[in-house]
Motif scaffolding. Structure first.
Motif, short mmCIF file in Angstrom:
data_model
loop_
_atom_site.label_atom_id
_atom_site.label_comp_id
_atom_site.label_asym_id
_atom_site.label_seq_id
_atom_site.Cartn_x
_atom_site.Cartn_y
_atom_site.Cartn_z
N GLY A 18 43.53 51.33 18.49
CA GLY A 18 44.86 51.24 17.93
C GLY A 18 45.31 49.79 17.86
O GLY A 18 44.60 48.92 17.38
N PRO A 19 46.50 49.49 18.37
CA PRO A 19 46.98 48.10 18.35
C PRO A 19 46.35 47.22 19.42
O PRO A 19 46.55 46.01 19.42
N GLU A 20 45.59 47.83 20.34
CA GLU A 20 45.00 47.07 21.45
C GLU A 20 43.57 46.66 21.11
O GLU A 20 42.75 47.48 20.69
N ARG A 21 43.29 45.38 21.30
CA ARG A 21 41.95 44.84 21.05
C ARG A 21 41.47 44.10 22.29
O ARG A 21 42.21 43.29 22.86
N THR A 22 40.23 44.38 22.69
CA THR A 22 39.63 43.72 23.84
C THR A 22 38.37 42.99 23.41
O THR A 22 37.48 43.59 22.80
N ASP A 23 38.29 41.71 23.73
CA ASP A 23 37.10 40.90 23.48
C ASP A 23 36.54 40.44 24.82
O ASP A 23 37.27 39.84 25.63
N THR A 24 35.25 40.73 25.04
CA THR A 24 34.58 40.32 26.27
C THR A 24 33.43 39.39 25.93
O THR A 24 32.55 39.75 25.14
N VAL A 25 33.44 38.21 26.51
CA VAL A 25 32.40 37.21 26.27
C VAL A 25 31.70 36.91 27.60
O VAL A 25 32.36 36.57 28.59
N LEU A 26 30.38 37.06 27.60
CA LEU A 26 29.58 36.77 28.79
C LEU A 26 28.67 35.59 28.52
O LEU A 26 28.15 35.43 27.41
N ALA A 27 28.45 34.78 29.54
CA ALA A 27 27.50 33.67 29.45
C ALA A 27 26.77 33.56 30.78
O ALA A 27 27.36 33.76 31.84
N GLY A 28 25.49 33.27 30.72
CA GLY A 28 24.71 33.18 31.95
C GLY A 28 24.43 34.52 32.58
O GLY A 28 24.47 34.67 33.80
N ASP A 29 24.15 35.53 31.74
CA ASP A 29 23.80 36.87 32.24
C ASP A 29 22.33 36.84 32.64
O ASP A 29 21.44 37.00 31.82
N ALA A 30 22.07 36.62 33.92
CA ALA A 30 20.72 36.30 34.40
C ALA A 30 20.05 37.49 35.08
O ALA A 30 20.70 38.28 35.77
N LEU A 31 18.75 37.60 34.88
CA LEU A 31 17.93 38.61 35.55
C LEU A 31 16.66 37.95 36.05
O LEU A 31 15.92 37.32 35.29
N LEU A 32 16.40 38.09 37.35
CA LEU A 32 15.19 37.56 37.97
C LEU A 32 14.29 38.73 38.35
O LEU A 32 14.71 39.62 39.09
N ARG A 33 13.06 38.74 37.81
CA ARG A 33 12.09 39.80 38.09
C ARG A 33 10.88 39.19 38.81
O ARG A 33 10.33 38.20 38.34
N ILE A 34 10.48 39.81 39.91
CA ILE A 34 9.37 39.28 40.70
C ILE A 34 8.36 40.39 40.96
O ILE A 34 8.71 41.47 41.45
N GLY A 35 7.10 40.12 40.63
CA GLY A 35 6.04 41.08 40.87
C GLY A 35 5.63 41.10 42.34
O GLY A 35 5.28 40.06 42.90
N LEU A 36 5.68 42.26 42.95
CA LEU A 36 5.33 42.41 44.36
C LEU A 36 3.94 43.00 44.56
O LEU A 36 3.21 42.60 45.46
#
Length: 264
Positions: free
Chosen positions: A59-77
């Motif tokens: 409706g009249p409400e608008r939401t903007d979400t901006v992400l930066a540096g969305d990091a994922l570390l994966r390590i093989g065990l």
């Protein structure tokens, strides 16, 4: 969050002799789904969302979400088990109500996500591959960027690879955080995708995602369609970009994103 990264790096450093060679790079990004492949033991994959913009109009409400540096570390065990730590460095939320003429903005860090992925068949992702992936999310700053409370869930990534074409399924069940940030509720759904290798370096995929969210404040069924592409500039690196489109009123209007992956 830093302690989790240090622990995983220490685990990887403790088993360099176990590292395998020759496995194709198999990143989590881009896309809505999750692959069943795992990282070779003793190796690290770092995945970074460089920019991510989501817009939602109600409706009249608008939401903007901006992400930066969305990091994922994966390590093989082990040859079939990997550990993951994820964290979003910066999240900015802007809420505008056109009817009232008000604007609310906040900038925070995101939650920490911890996960294990145990592959049950073909950890390199070839042929038919399947894995089990329990995860938990831990609140940090919250307040509109993070969920505000802990959550958990289980994903069961499934992949079928046939030459240049691949099929992916990611059913999931979650103890999702309530919208008010206090408590949890049931959510479940799946992602189905079709991928194509256009060349040795370029791949594209199209996906559709369904999530049923049983939040006490109001149940919702979210449908998304996604299109993404990846460009592997070397055996150990990839650039990517994608767009997700909402297919019903319960879904965000759209999401645009781009990122980078590097294997060490």
């Amino acid at each position: 969050m830093g302690g989790g990264f240090v622990l995983l790096v220490a685990l990887a450093a403790a088993c360099p002799a176990m590292a395998e060679e020759g496995r194709d790079l198999c990143p989590d990004r881009p896309g809505l789904g999750t692959p069943a492949c795992t990282v070779e033991p003793g190796r690290i994959v770092f995945e970074l969302g460089l920019a991510d913009w989501t817009r939602e109009q109600d409706g009249p409400e608008r939401t903007d979400t901006v992400l930066a540096g969305d990091a994922l570390l994966r390590i093989g065990l082990t040859p079939s088990l990997e550990a993951q730590v994820g964290w979003t460095a910066i999240g900015h939320v802007r809420e505008r109500d056109a009817a009232l003429g008000t604007v609310r903005q906040r900038t925070r860090t995101g939650d920490v996500a911890l996960a294990l992925r145990q592959n049950l068949r073909n950890p390199d992702g070839s042929g038919f591959s399947i894995a089990a992936m329990p995860y938990a999310s831990l609140p940090t700053d919250g307040n509109g960027v993070g969920a505000g409370d802990w959550g958990a869930g289980l994903l069961v990534p499934i992949g079928i690879e046939a030459g240049p074409v691949s099929i992916g399924l990611t059913p999931h069940v979650d103890a999702a955080v309530d919208g008010d940030g206090d408590g949890r509720h049931l959510a479940y759904g799946t992602v189905a995708g079709l991928g194509f290798d256009l060349s040795d370096a370029v791949s594209v995929s199209t996906e559709i995602s369904f999530t049923r969210d049983r939040d006490p404040a109001g149940h919702a069924s979210e449908w998304l369609a996604g299109l993404s592409a990846g460009w592997q500039t070397s055996d150990d690196s990839q650039w990517d970009a994608g767009v997700n489109l909402g297919l019903n009123r319960d879904s965000p209007d759209f999401q645009l994103y781009a990122g980078y992956v590097r294997r060490f």
